[in-house]
Enzyme design. Structure first.
Site, PDB file in Angstrom:
ATOM      1  N   GLU A  76       4.128  34.486   4.250  1.00 33.33           N
ATOM      2  CA  GLU A  76       5.526  34.924   4.241  1.00 33.33           C
ATOM      3  C   GLU A  76       5.574  36.392   3.808  1.00 33.33           C
ATOM      4  O   GLU A  76       5.195  36.715   2.682  1.00 33.33           O
ATOM      5  CB  GLU A  76       6.325  34.056   3.260  1.00 33.33           C
ATOM      6  CG  GLU A  76       7.811  34.335   3.319  1.00 33.33           C
ATOM      7  CD  GLU A  76       8.594  33.596   2.243  1.00 33.33           C
ATOM      8  OE1 GLU A  76       8.157  33.580   1.080  1.00 33.33           O
ATOM      9  OE2 GLU A  76       9.662  33.050   2.561  1.00 33.33           O
ATOM     10  N   GLU A 130      13.687  24.803  -3.324  1.00 36.04           N
ATOM     11  CA  GLU A 130      13.950  25.473  -2.033  1.00 36.04           C
ATOM     12  C   GLU A 130      13.052  26.692  -2.012  1.00 36.04           C
ATOM     13  O   GLU A 130      13.300  27.668  -2.721  1.00 36.04           O
ATOM     14  CB  GLU A 130      15.416  25.924  -1.960  1.00 36.04           C
ATOM     15  CG  GLU A 130      16.418  24.805  -2.022  1.00 36.04           C
ATOM     16  CD  GLU A 130      16.667  24.178  -0.670  1.00 36.04           C
ATOM     17  OE1 GLU A 130      16.577  24.884   0.344  1.00 36.04           O
ATOM     18  OE2 GLU A 130      16.941  22.972  -0.643  1.00 36.04           O
ATOM     19  N   CYS A 166      14.758  33.518   3.489  1.00 33.92           N
ATOM     20  CA  CYS A 166      13.818  32.391   3.546  1.00 33.92           C
ATOM     21  C   CYS A 166      13.769  31.784   4.945  1.00 33.92           C
ATOM     22  O   CYS A 166      12.751  31.255   5.350  1.00 33.92           O
ATOM     23  CB  CYS A 166      14.197  31.345   2.508  1.00 33.92           C
ATOM     24  SG  CYS A 166      15.894  30.810   2.647  1.00 33.92           S
ATOM     25  N   LYS A 214      20.164  30.693 -14.408  1.00 32.73           N
ATOM     26  CA  LYS A 214      19.430  31.939 -14.666  1.00 32.73           C
ATOM     27  C   LYS A 214      19.210  32.651 -13.332  1.00 32.73           C
ATOM     28  O   LYS A 214      18.371  32.259 -12.532  1.00 32.73           O
ATOM     29  CB  LYS A 214      18.072  31.693 -15.319  1.00 32.73           C
ATOM     30  CG  LYS A 214      17.496  33.000 -15.853  1.00 32.73           C
ATOM     31  CD  LYS A 214      15.990  33.143 -15.736  1.00 32.73           C
ATOM     32  CE  LYS A 214      15.477  33.509 -14.386  1.00 32.73           C
ATOM     33  NZ  LYS A 214      15.730  34.892 -13.943  1.00 32.73           N
TER      34      LYS A 214
HETATM   35  P1  NAD Z   1      10.634  34.366  -7.161  1.00 27.80           P
HETATM   36  O1  NAD Z   1       9.971  33.041  -7.045  1.00 27.80           O
HETATM   37  O2  NAD Z   1       9.822  35.510  -7.608  1.00 27.80           O
HETATM   38  O3  NAD Z   1      11.858  34.289  -8.184  1.00 27.80           O
HETATM   39  C1  NAD Z   1      12.883  33.343  -8.039  1.00 27.80           C
HETATM   40  C2  NAD Z   1      13.505  33.096  -9.388  1.00 27.80           C
HETATM   41  O4  NAD Z   1      12.524  32.526 -10.233  1.00 27.80           O
HETATM   42  C3  NAD Z   1      14.006  34.338 -10.111  1.00 27.80           C
HETATM   43  O5  NAD Z   1      15.193  34.030 -10.812  1.00 27.80           O
HETATM   44  C4  NAD Z   1      12.891  34.639 -11.086  1.00 27.80           C
HETATM   45  O6  NAD Z   1      13.347  35.317 -12.238  1.00 27.80           O
HETATM   46  C5  NAD Z   1      12.439  33.240 -11.442  1.00 27.80           C
HETATM   47  N1  NAD Z   1      11.071  33.135 -11.943  1.00 27.80           N
HETATM   48  C6  NAD Z   1      10.042  34.018 -11.815  1.00 27.80           C
HETATM   49  N2  NAD Z   1       8.948  33.543 -12.460  1.00 27.80           N
HETATM   50  C7  NAD Z   1       9.280  32.340 -12.966  1.00 27.80           C
HETATM   51  C8  NAD Z   1       8.571  31.349 -13.696  1.00 27.80           C
HETATM   52  N3  NAD Z   1       7.303  31.501 -14.057  1.00 27.80           N
HETATM   53  N4  NAD Z   1       9.222  30.223 -14.018  1.00 27.80           N
HETATM   54  C9  NAD Z   1      10.504  30.023 -13.659  1.00 27.80           C
HETATM   55  N5  NAD Z   1      11.230  30.934 -12.990  1.00 27.80           N
HETATM   56  C10 NAD Z   1      10.619  32.077 -12.636  1.00 27.80           C
HETATM   57  O7  NAD Z   1      11.339  34.595  -5.763  1.00 27.80           O
HETATM   58  P2  NAD Z   1      12.156  35.879  -5.298  1.00 27.80           P
HETATM   59  O8  NAD Z   1      11.157  36.953  -5.080  1.00 27.80           O
HETATM   60  O9  NAD Z   1      13.313  36.104  -6.195  1.00 27.80           O
HETATM   61  O10 NAD Z   1      12.743  35.361  -3.903  1.00 27.80           O
HETATM   62  C11 NAD Z   1      12.001  35.368  -2.755  1.00 27.80           C
HETATM   63  C12 NAD Z   1      11.391  34.001  -2.466  1.00 27.80           C
HETATM   64  O11 NAD Z   1      12.400  32.996  -2.514  1.00 27.80           O
HETATM   65  C13 NAD Z   1      10.811  33.897  -1.088  1.00 27.80           C
HETATM   66  O12 NAD Z   1       9.592  33.188  -1.127  1.00 27.80           O
HETATM   67  C14 NAD Z   1      11.848  33.096  -0.313  1.00 27.80           C
HETATM   68  O13 NAD Z   1      11.357  32.426   0.813  1.00 27.80           O
HETATM   69  C15 NAD Z   1      12.345  32.183  -1.354  1.00 27.80           C
HETATM   70  N6  NAD Z   1      13.691  31.712  -1.024  1.00 27.80           N
HETATM   71  C16 NAD Z   1      13.856  30.435  -0.579  1.00 27.80           C
HETATM   72  C17 NAD Z   1      15.118  29.980  -0.217  1.00 27.80           C
HETATM   73  C18 NAD Z   1      15.334  28.578   0.293  1.00 27.80           C
HETATM   74  O14 NAD Z   1      16.490  28.152   0.351  1.00 27.80           O
HETATM   75  N7  NAD Z   1      14.302  27.857   0.667  1.00 27.80           N
HETATM   76  C19 NAD Z   1      16.203  30.844  -0.308  1.00 27.80           C
HETATM   77  C20 NAD Z   1      15.994  32.132  -0.751  1.00 27.80           C
HETATM   78  C21 NAD Z   1      14.728  32.554  -1.119  1.00 27.80           C
END
Ligand code: NAD
Length: 498
Positions: free
Chosen positions: A395, A263, A297, A188
């Site tokens: 962050e 992650e 990230c 997803k």
């Molecule tokens: P997010 O947590 O808002 O969303 C990530 C994913 O989770 C999306 O597909 C979203 O639709 C889904 N999601 C949202 N609510 C959910 C729920 N209740 N249950 C399950 N899934 C849900 O993150 P974002 O805004 O898309 O990305 C930014 C964040 O991701 C930042 O905090 C960044 O640091 C982190 N990130 C980490 C890595 C890593 O490798 N550590 C890499 C990229 C991004």
């Protein structure tokens, strides 16, 4: 395309996607659509399907069947590798289409997207080798009447939730490793950047991946993502995203004790010692905060610099930042593109406001870049930052760098580790002893010495502390998706108990 600048034109109409289950496209039908507008141009570029929880349940049952009948897990590593190598070819053949979709949905520069897509192809090639290298262990030292084996088996059905910042690259740091292990997948992607994940389903299918092994459902995180984290027939969830949602995934996983790979976020230090090559270090720091408009990230968002060179270093950074090209992501010369969503844009600007209120000194940037269309933020630097300020602790996920100073090695390490996160860190010094002591002391899953945001799929990635659980990529990244099974084989005649 403009022949002088190489600038690409916007597509005339939005591309519409169904979703992909059991080796076939499923059209949206009566389901609602989610329209994505290019964050740099404010025009509709894609429409994806708002899948229902029933769609998710169906995709999971398809992935379960594909796992149980061993159509993929029963193949040799050589056969799985052949599909992954063909998939790499497929990515290269459709690289321009993938890069354009990525740029239109995420706002990142087209040159960067092209690099990420080609990089992704090479990850599939690496993982093809890993599919063949995966193995267990034997214990031939248990005496003549016993042989011990440790086998690795694919864990089962993997749910894969990915974020919007590197939609295709992060997908590619997970999928080929999960497939190399023999698992099946329901993915997803983020609702704002789903297109390249959907195209990848077609590429994998064309590469000969059996139907039902890689399925994609699209839709909202709070509905489909949450249902995935709670799903009792998903054996492992690989979640990449914010720490807040990662925490929810952890809580939701208790139903069936699914294994979690998390992650999450980071607030990554760039530690610069006075004996570093200051020009190279300044270049690295500027790249580390500008890359992907800071929506990364592993962004090096906290500069911790030795006091004796701090003023000089700050001036170098400001000068270099003044030469960074911010603007239209369809222009191949652009280095910093648009901010992904209105909400993210507001978040970044509110942190810039907080930095001012908290008394940090603004060195450069400090607001949006004014344009006719789209949302952009000027790379921003705050100095005289202390660790009690929100800009230093939280962050931001935008091009905002904070500068703090230190006088002793211990102080530098204390500042570097003064965070709930532990994703990445960079250390800049030409002194080998100092570099070694620093990378030993710093609490982070990835450490760079005299560089930043570098490396390929060979080494594992993942976080310490609240940056996550488990590792992706490298041979570790395949093993992560396996269960370990211990087998004792008794040989010869049994010494009877009764
Ligand atoms: P997010 O947590 O808002 O969303 C990530 C994913 O989770 C999306 O597909 C979203 O639709 C889904 N999601 C949202 N609510 C959910 C729920 N209740 N249950 C399950 N899934 C849900 O993150 P974002 O805004 O898309 O990305 C930014 C964040 O991701 C930042 O905090 C960044 O640091 C982190 N990130 C980490 C890595 C890593 O490798 N550590 C890499 C990229 C991004």
């Amino acid at each position: 395309m403009d022949m002088n600048t190489g600038k690409i034109e916007l597509p005339k109409q939005a591309r519409e996607f169904g979703f992909f289950v059991d080796g076939k496209w499923v059209s949206a039908g009566a389901r609602k659509l989610i329209e994505r507008r290019s964050p740099a141009h404010d025009v509709a570029v894609t429409r994806i399907t708002r899948c229902t929880v029933e769609d998710l349940n169906h995709a999971v049952s398809v992935a379960r069947q594909a796992f149980t009948d061993r159509r993929w897990s029963g193949l040799s590593g050589t056969d799985r590798a052949a599909v992954l190598l063909k998939a790499a070819e497929g990515i290269r053949a459709r690289a321009e289409e993938l890069a354009l979709l990525e740029t239109l949905e995420s706002g990142k520069g087209i040159s960067q997207s092209r690099g990420e897509v080609l990089g992704a192809a090479s990850i599939y090639e690496y993982a093809a080798g890993a599919a063949r290298a995966l193995h267990g262990d034997t214990f031939n030292n248990l005496g003549d009447n016993m042989l011990g084996l440790v086998t690795r088996e694919p864990i089962g059905v993997v749910g894969l939730i990915t974020p919007w910042n590197f939609p295709f690259f992060i997908l590619s740091e997970r999928v080929p490793f999960i497939l190399a292990s023999g698992c099946t997948i329901v993915a997803k992607p983020s609702e704002v950047t789903s297109a390249t994940t959907l195209v990848m389903a077609e590429i994998l299918s064309d590469a000969g991946l059996p139907a039902g092994v890689f399925n994609v459902v699209t839709g909202s995180g709070s509905e489909i993502g949450q249902a995935m984290t709670e799903h009792d027939d998903i054996d492992m969830l690989s979640f990449t995203g914010s720490t807040a949602v990662g925490r929810r995934a952890l809580l939701a996983s208790v139903g069936n004790f699914k294994k979690l790979g998390l992650e999450l976020g980071g607030k990554n230090p760039q530690v610069v010692f006075a004996d570093a090559d200051l020009d190279e270090a300044a270049d690295g720091v500027v790249f580390g905060i500008c890359f992907n408009a800071g929506q990364c990230c592993v962004s090096g968002s906290r500069l911790i610099v030795e006091k004796s060179v701090a003023a000089d270093f700050e001036a170098r950074i400001a000068e270099k930042l003044s030469r960074v090209r911010v603007g239209d992501p369809l222009d191949p010369r652009t280095q910093v593109g648009a901010i992904v969503t209105e909400q993210q844009h507001d978040t970044i600007l509110s942190y810039i406001g907080k930095g001012r209120e908290e008394g940090a000194r603004l060195v450069c940037g400090g607001g949006p870049l004014v344009t006719d269309q789209g949302r952009f933020v000027m790379p921003t630097v705050f100095s005289d930052v202390t660790m009690d300020m929100a800009v230093a602790r939280e962050e931001i996920f935008g091009p905002v760098l904070t500068i703090s100073t230190f006088e002793t090695f211990d102080e530098a390490m204390e500042l570097a580790n003064d965070t709930v996160y532990g994703l990445a860190a960079s250390i800049w010094t030409k002194n080998l002893d100092k570099a070694t002591n620093a990378f030993r002391r710093v609490q982070a899953g990835r450490v760079w010495v005299n560089t930043t945001i570098a490396g390929g799929p060979d080494l594992p990635i993942g976080g310490f502390k609240q940056s996550g659980h488990g590792r992706e990529t490298g041979i570790y990244g395949v093993e992560e998706y396996t269960e370990v099974k211990t087998v004792h084989i008794a040989l010869g005649k049994r010494d009877l108990w009764v």
